[in-house]
Design an enzyme around this catalytic site. Structure first.
Site, PDB file in Angstrom:
ATOM      1  NE  ARG A  88      -4.240   0.088   2.411  1.00  0.00           N
ATOM      2  CZ  ARG A  88      -5.167  -0.839   2.511  1.00  0.00           C
ATOM      3  NH1 ARG A  88      -4.869  -2.102   2.365  1.00  0.00           N
ATOM      4  NH2 ARG A  88      -6.396  -0.491   2.715  1.00  0.00           N
ATOM      5  NE  ARG A 122     -16.707  -2.665   3.918  1.00  0.00           N
ATOM      6  CZ  ARG A 122     -15.426  -2.495   3.571  1.00  0.00           C
ATOM      7  NH1 ARG A 122     -14.877  -3.292   2.689  1.00  0.00           N
ATOM      8  NH2 ARG A 122     -14.716  -1.544   4.115  1.00  0.00           N
TER       9      ARG A 122
HETATM   10  P1  AP5 Z   1      -8.537  -3.117   4.317  1.00  0.00           P
HETATM   11  O1  AP5 Z   1      -9.390  -4.027   5.092  1.00  0.00           O
HETATM   12  O2  AP5 Z   1      -7.619  -3.656   3.295  1.00  0.00           O
HETATM   13  O3  AP5 Z   1      -9.464  -1.990   3.712  1.00  0.00           O
HETATM   14  P2  AP5 Z   1      -9.408  -1.200   2.315  1.00  0.00           P
HETATM   15  O4  AP5 Z   1      -8.267  -1.298   1.419  1.00  0.00           O
HETATM   16  O5  AP5 Z   1      -9.737   0.173   2.759  1.00  0.00           O
HETATM   17  O6  AP5 Z   1     -10.388  -1.896   1.455  1.00  0.00           O
HETATM   18  P3  AP5 Z   1     -11.783  -2.394   1.838  1.00  0.00           P
HETATM   19  O7  AP5 Z   1     -11.714  -3.702   2.502  1.00  0.00           O
HETATM   20  O8  AP5 Z   1     -12.514  -1.283   2.551  1.00  0.00           O
HETATM   21  O9  AP5 Z   1     -12.426  -2.482   0.392  1.00  0.00           O
HETATM   22  P4  AP5 Z   1     -12.378  -3.662  -0.669  1.00  0.00           P
HETATM   23  O10 AP5 Z   1     -11.688  -3.140  -1.888  1.00  0.00           O
HETATM   24  O11 AP5 Z   1     -11.903  -4.936  -0.087  1.00  0.00           O
HETATM   25  O12 AP5 Z   1     -13.935  -3.724  -1.023  1.00  0.00           O
HETATM   26  P5  AP5 Z   1     -15.035  -4.843  -0.660  1.00  0.00           P
HETATM   27  O13 AP5 Z   1     -14.834  -6.038  -1.523  1.00  0.00           O
HETATM   28  O14 AP5 Z   1     -15.176  -5.039   0.796  1.00  0.00           O
HETATM   29  O15 AP5 Z   1      -7.650  -2.241   5.349  1.00  0.00           O
HETATM   30  C1  AP5 Z   1      -8.230  -1.635   6.470  1.00  0.00           C
HETATM   31  C2  AP5 Z   1      -7.194  -0.821   7.201  1.00  0.00           C
HETATM   32  O16 AP5 Z   1      -6.132  -1.681   7.651  1.00  0.00           O
HETATM   33  C3  AP5 Z   1      -6.499   0.258   6.378  1.00  0.00           C
HETATM   34  O17 AP5 Z   1      -7.213   1.475   6.337  1.00  0.00           O
HETATM   35  C4  AP5 Z   1      -5.155   0.390   7.130  1.00  0.00           C
HETATM   36  O18 AP5 Z   1      -5.295   1.170   8.285  1.00  0.00           O
HETATM   37  C5  AP5 Z   1      -4.858  -1.044   7.547  1.00  0.00           C
HETATM   38  N1  AP5 Z   1      -4.029  -1.758   6.540  1.00  0.00           N
HETATM   39  C6  AP5 Z   1      -4.382  -2.841   5.789  1.00  0.00           C
HETATM   40  N2  AP5 Z   1      -3.395  -3.200   4.955  1.00  0.00           N
HETATM   41  C7  AP5 Z   1      -2.376  -2.332   5.183  1.00  0.00           C
HETATM   42  C8  AP5 Z   1      -1.090  -2.163   4.626  1.00  0.00           C
HETATM   43  N3  AP5 Z   1      -0.633  -2.962   3.639  1.00  0.00           N
HETATM   44  N4  AP5 Z   1      -0.317  -1.157   5.082  1.00  0.00           N
HETATM   45  C9  AP5 Z   1      -0.736  -0.335   6.072  1.00  0.00           C
HETATM   46  N5  AP5 Z   1      -1.946  -0.427   6.637  1.00  0.00           N
HETATM   47  C10 AP5 Z   1      -2.776  -1.423   6.194  1.00  0.00           C
HETATM   48  O19 AP5 Z   1     -16.346  -4.070  -1.225  1.00  0.00           O
HETATM   49  C11 AP5 Z   1     -16.810  -2.879  -0.611  1.00  0.00           C
HETATM   50  C12 AP5 Z   1     -18.351  -2.800  -0.690  1.00  0.00           C
HETATM   51  O20 AP5 Z   1     -18.748  -2.675  -2.053  1.00  0.00           O
HETATM   52  C13 AP5 Z   1     -19.083  -4.034  -0.145  1.00  0.00           C
HETATM   53  O21 AP5 Z   1     -20.262  -3.611   0.483  1.00  0.00           O
HETATM   54  C14 AP5 Z   1     -19.385  -4.848  -1.404  1.00  0.00           C
HETATM   55  O22 AP5 Z   1     -20.526  -5.652  -1.219  1.00  0.00           O
HETATM   56  C15 AP5 Z   1     -19.605  -3.748  -2.432  1.00  0.00           C
HETATM   57  N6  AP5 Z   1     -19.183  -4.132  -3.792  1.00  0.00           N
HETATM   58  C16 AP5 Z   1     -18.012  -4.744  -4.140  1.00  0.00           C
HETATM   59  N7  AP5 Z   1     -17.942  -4.910  -5.465  1.00  0.00           N
HETATM   60  C17 AP5 Z   1     -19.100  -4.381  -5.974  1.00  0.00           C
HETATM   61  C18 AP5 Z   1     -19.636  -4.245  -7.312  1.00  0.00           C
HETATM   62  N8  AP5 Z   1     -18.945  -4.681  -8.374  1.00  0.00           N
HETATM   63  N9  AP5 Z   1     -20.840  -3.637  -7.446  1.00  0.00           N
HETATM   64  C19 AP5 Z   1     -21.532  -3.211  -6.369  1.00  0.00           C
HETATM   65  N10 AP5 Z   1     -21.101  -3.320  -5.086  1.00  0.00           N
HETATM   66  C20 AP5 Z   1     -19.903  -3.892  -4.909  1.00  0.00           C
HETATM   67 MG    MG Z   2     -11.223  -5.562   1.832  1.00  0.00          MG
END
Ligand code: AP5
Ligand code: MG
Length: 209
Positions: A88, A122
């Site tokens: 990241r 979500r």
């Molecule tokens: P993390 O859990 O990785 O969160 P993120 O990157 O912010 O990503 P999300 O999990 O929020 O989103 P996603 O892309 O996985 O989407 P999802 O499939 O759930 O990290 C959380 C925290 O941990 C960070 O902020 C940081 O503090 C820390 N961290 C983690 N890794 C780190 C690193 N490498 N370095 C430093 N800190 C780190 O989908 C989202 C929503 O959209 C759901 O409701 C889903 O149902 C909906 N959805 C998905 N696809 C579609 C579609 N095609 N159409 C309609 N709805 C959809």
């Molecule tokens: Mg995720």
């Protein structure tokens, strides 16, 4: 195949990684899930991570790099894996280059406006981690996979979501250029429906399911 899923918060990395991993029979390595588990268990790493995650900031590189290095050394990673949420930052990507060989980087592209709606709607299962959006639930309050309660992630509250997007643009988006230069980057439109996105990723990877 060793794959990275890049993309902003809410792009669908977790949703798609789960499906693609099942299809390719490789593990999904989500640093967000690892950190949330550590917070739930109250480990030292979890306590350290909580103060950053709750504010929508990234946890320090040295904490996360060691966790991923250890995880990739495990047996189940021998035939490939998907990294969901790592690297990241550019220093994380540079560190990864010292202990892994990446074959492909999938960059899920979705506009900020759509991301805010996805994240604020979500809901996740407290037990199995299945992910839903309010619009899919039709008022249901329990998980369709295991029947447990659905909750909103702490960092999906409105003000934290905006901060996470800011952090993404400042610290993670530079990785697009980093992997483009290496010839590994593949952009996929993540604003399509779930199935179309899934098919587009499989096609990009040259995989069948
Ligand atoms: P993390 O859990 O990785 O969160 P993120 O990157 O912010 O990503 P999300 O999990 O929020 O989103 P996603 O892309 O996985 O989407 P999802 O499939 O759930 O990290 C959380 C925290 O941990 C960070 O902020 C940081 O503090 C820390 N961290 C983690 N890794 C780190 C690193 N490498 N370095 C430093 N800190 C780190 O989908 C989202 C929503 O959209 C759901 O409701 C889903 O149902 C909906 N959805 C998905 N696809 C579609 C579609 N095609 N159409 C309609 N709805 C959809
Ligand atoms: Mg995720």
């Amino acid at each position: 195949m060793n794959i990275i899923f890049l993309g902003p918060p809410g792009a669908g990395k977790g949703t798609q990684a789960q499906k693609i991993c099942a299809a390719l029979k490789i593990p999904q390595i989500s640093t967000g899930d690892i950190l949330r588990r550590a917070m739930k268990e109250g480990t030292e790493t979890g306590l350290k991570a909580k103060s950053f995650i709750d504010l929508g900031q990234l946890v320090p590189d040295d904490v996360i790099i060691d966790i991923v290095k250890e995880r990739l050394a495990m047996d189940d990673c021998k035939n490939g894996y998907i990294l969901d949420g790592f690297p990241r930052t550019v220093p994380q990507a540079e560190a990864l280059d010292t202990f892994a060989t990446i074959d492909s980087v999938i960059d899920l592209e979705v506009d900020d406006q759509v991301l805010v709606d996805r994240l604020s709607g979500r809901r996740v299962c407290v037990k199995c981690g299945a992910t839903y959006h309010l619009s899919m639930l039709n008022g249901a309050v329990s998980c369709t996979v295991c029947g447990e309660e659905l909750i909103q992630r702490n960092d999906d509250k409105a003000e934290t979501v905006l901060n996470r997007l800011k952090v993404y643009h400042a610290q993670t988006a530079p990785l697009i250029g980093y992997y483009e230069k290496k010839g590994l980057l593949h952009k996929v439109d993540g604003a399509q429906g779930l199935d179309n996105t899934y098919q587009a990723i499989l096609k990009t990877l040259g995989a069948q399911a």
